[in-house]
Design a protein around this motif. Structure first.
Motif, short mmCIF file in Angstrom:
data_model
loop_
_atom_site.label_atom_id
_atom_site.label_comp_id
_atom_site.label_asym_id
_atom_site.label_seq_id
_atom_site.Cartn_x
_atom_site.Cartn_y
_atom_site.Cartn_z
N THR A 39 0.76 -1.10 0.03
CA THR A 39 -0.18 -0.22 -0.11
C THR A 39 0.87 1.20 -0.03
O THR A 39 2.07 1.04 0.33
N THR A 41 1.67 5.72 0.28
CA THR A 41 1.09 7.04 0.97
C THR A 41 1.87 7.87 0.48
O THR A 41 2.56 7.69 -0.34
N THR A 42 1.55 9.16 0.89
CA THR A 42 2.25 10.43 0.39
C THR A 42 2.48 11.49 1.51
O THR A 42 2.18 11.01 2.69
N ASP A 44 2.68 14.46 4.21
CA ASP A 44 1.77 15.26 4.99
C ASP A 44 2.65 16.66 5.08
O ASP A 44 3.60 16.49 5.88
N LYS A 275 3.50 10.26 13.21
CA LYS A 275 4.14 10.76 12.13
C LYS A 275 5.69 10.95 12.48
O LYS A 275 6.10 11.09 13.52
N ARG A 288 5.35 8.79 -4.14
CA ARG A 288 4.41 7.63 -4.01
C ARG A 288 5.63 6.86 -2.82
O ARG A 288 6.44 6.25 -3.38
N LYS A 291 3.79 2.24 2.45
CA LYS A 291 3.28 2.02 3.71
C LYS A 291 3.37 0.76 4.47
O LYS A 291 3.58 0.64 5.63
N ASN A 308 -3.82 2.86 -2.38
CA ASN A 308 -3.37 3.98 -2.36
C ASN A 308 -3.82 4.94 -1.01
O ASN A 308 -5.05 4.91 -0.70
N ASN A 309 -3.10 5.44 -0.06
CA ASN A 309 -3.52 5.81 1.45
C ASN A 309 -3.29 7.47 1.34
O ASN A 309 -2.52 7.90 0.90
#
Length: 309
Positions: A39, A41-42, A44, A275, A288, A291, A308-309
């Protein structure tokens, strides 16, 4: 060579061919590349703050003992434990021994003296009655404690703050407090107590609740004390950041095309429970990052993106 021997040689020859044929079929096939399910993530870019959760207790700072203002007998008890009373309410009335014995006689001679009137004991503030220690008819001495009232205006959250964290708090500062049911309330730093506990080296800090909240006394809350804040920093979910066993090297797995991810060394900044701030390299919202499916893999892997999260 006779015919019998020729037949034997031919049989052995064909058996050998058959065994070689079976052996060739038993050779393992070449393994095909496996696409690791992952999976993504991008980043923050909303900033990141580091904080410490500390225990605090809801309590009444001021608990006032209600004392007898004369020696005598309790004529009436007008209050019960756990009752809320308003300032000025008559809680008790007392009669002295003399007024009890001579009151009626003296009043008959001169009613204007009101010699037998009961002496009133009033509530000094709004609050809850913690306990009532007497009943009607009890004989009490001047100064005896009849009841105890928790001053409602003194209700506060008391935080036990390790002294090394005091530099992060200031009078008037707003903080978040989390109740056991995960309700988040706002509190304001009102006062630092003037002493430090000898053993734990913690200093009590009085926090006042902002707004109206129905919180019982002795409830334990968690207060979030901010330590560091970077409003311009970028971060990734903690699951996206990997490290070696000694936690001296850190990296992420970044997609370089539709089905390939590579290892990218990083430098960490502020870290919270959820985080991790990424100081370098510079990442963008188009990057990308893996995760899940990123643990224990090679520097370059083929992947199959599940979500995609």
């Amino acid at each position: 060579m006779n015919n019998s021997m020729k037949r034997t040689v031919l049989i052995l020859f064909f058996v050998g061919l058959l065994l070689n044929s079976c052996k060739d079929k038993e050779q393992p096939e070449i393994a095909l590349p496996v696409n690791v399910p992952v999976t993504l993530t991008t980043i923050d870019s909303s900033g990141i703050s580091s904080y410490t959760d500390l225990n605090a207790t809801a309590t009444y700072i001021i608990k006032t003992p209600i004392k007898a203002n004369t020696t005598g007998y309790l004529n009436s008890v007008n209050v019960a434990s756990n009752e809320f009373v308003h300032s000025g309410k008559v809680l008790f009335t007392l009669k002295t021994r003399e007024s009890k014995v001579l009151g009626n006689t003296v009043n008959k001679l001169d009613p204007a003296l009101n010699f037998g009137n009961a002496i009133r004991v009033l509530a000094p503030s709004n609050g809850y009655v913690n306990s009532v220690n007497v009943t009607v008819g009890n004989y009490v001495q001047d100064g005896d404690v009849l009841a105890t009232i928790s001053d409602s205006d003194s209700f506060a959250i008391v935080l036990s703050l390790p002294y090394e964290l005091k530099k992060y708090l200031k009078i008037g500062m707003e903080l978040e407090a989390v109740l056991p049911d995960d309700t988040v309330i706002k509190v304001r730093v009102q006062q630092f107590m003037p002493t430090v506990d000898v053993t734990s080296q913690t200093q009590n800090v009085v926090l006042k609740i902002i707004g109206k909240q129905d919180i019982p006394e002795n409830l334990i809350l968690k207060v979030r004390v901010p330590k560091e804040k970077n409003t311009n920093g970028i971060s990734l979910p903690k699951a996206a950041v990997l490290s070696n066993e000694t936690e001296t090297q850190f990296w992420i797995m970044k997609m370089i095309d539709a089905n390939t991810a590579v290892r990218i060394p990083i430098k960490k900044g502020i870290e919270t429970d959820e985080k991790v701030e990424i100081l370098s390299p510079v990442l963008t919202s188009k990057d990308r990052i893996l995760k899940s499916g990123n643990y224990g893999v090679a520097d370059t892997i083929k992947v199959k993106v599940l979500k995609n999260n």
